[in-house]
Write an enzyme that holds these catalytic residues in place. Sequence first.
Site, mmCIF file in Angstrom:
data_model
loop_
_atom_site.group_PDB
_atom_site.id
_atom_site.type_symbol
_atom_site.label_atom_id
_atom_site.label_comp_id
_atom_site.label_asym_id
_atom_site.label_seq_id
_atom_site.Cartn_x
_atom_site.Cartn_y
_atom_site.Cartn_z
ATOM 1 N N ARG A 180 0.842 -1.207 0.000
ATOM 2 C CA ARG A 180 0.000 0.000 0.000
ATOM 3 C C ARG A 180 0.872 1.249 0.000
ATOM 4 O O ARG A 180 0.561 2.234 -0.676
ATOM 5 C CB ARG A 180 -0.947 -0.018 1.200
ATOM 6 C CG ARG A 180 -2.035 -1.071 1.101
ATOM 7 C CD ARG A 180 -2.848 -1.170 2.379
ATOM 8 N NE ARG A 180 -3.615 0.059 2.624
ATOM 9 C CZ ARG A 180 -4.291 0.305 3.743
ATOM 10 N NH1 ARG A 180 -4.280 -0.588 4.733
ATOM 11 N NH2 ARG A 180 -4.971 1.422 3.892
ATOM 12 N N CYS A 238 -1.384 5.720 9.067
ATOM 13 C CA CYS A 238 -1.750 4.399 8.542
ATOM 14 C C CYS A 238 -2.922 4.595 7.589
ATOM 15 O O CYS A 238 -2.909 5.511 6.775
ATOM 16 C CB CYS A 238 -2.083 3.433 9.683
ATOM 17 S SG CYS A 238 -3.452 3.952 10.732
#
Length: 279
Positions: A180, A238
């Site tokens: 990611r 995050c």
Amino acid sequence: MKIKIDTPLVTVDWLKHHFNYENLIVLDCTIPKVTSKLKSTSDMQILGAVYFDIKNTFSDQNANFPNTVLNPKEFEKKAQELGINNDSIVVCYDNLGVYSSPRVWWNFKLMGFDNVAVLNGGFPKWKTKNYPTEPKQQHKLTKGNFVVKYSPTKIKYTDNVLSQLKDNHIIIADARSKGRFYGTEPEPRVDVKSGHIPNSKSFPYTSVLKEGVLKPKEELKLMFQKINPDYKEFIFTCGTGITASILALAAELSEFKKYAVYDGSWTEWGSSKNVPIEI
């Protein structure tokens, strides 16, 4: 007897030993895991636990992004409704070991409350010892007297991060997977762009865990010293602020005290216009 705690992390054996102390409150902080098909719910809980609803009660329901923290007064009110007092000792756990419970620990730290810890290994570890459990239920609660002493240095917003991108005294650490971070795997939310915040470092939250348990303190220290040898301030990010809080917990345990969590994290950054993105 009443107790205080001087560590951000406790074992299941510690909790069992202190189970009957009058100021102890155990919070079930479980939420579904957005990036996994693993079951994160259970029809059982630790005996006497109180459910801390991150998604529906302790997040701003009017915010544009998930898991946005409540304003201090609202948090104070909701915490009192859970029976939390100024002299309570709060132990947070979840059903995945260590996943969403650090988010609740960080929430309390943000609100100036230090007598709080995460249960290492959470409910799975508790069950392996055959310690007391019960079917899911909500116990009748007496309103507490908890008072917030807000600590704004523990939180960052998009404007803060944007203004500090080139600050040599700060390290932005991203708890998402490397895929990611580098844009080689899609974001779980289809309306969020891929990539990472410029000048940030990949620090997957999975690297500080082993089988749902936080790694030993000395091992964590070495990891944090490697990424931050000069003990600069950390900003943890995050997807939505959940796993960034795992890094915050690990940093606290590793004696890296200067840190903040980017509340909106990548969901906000990757949805925003006029912010730089790297792949």
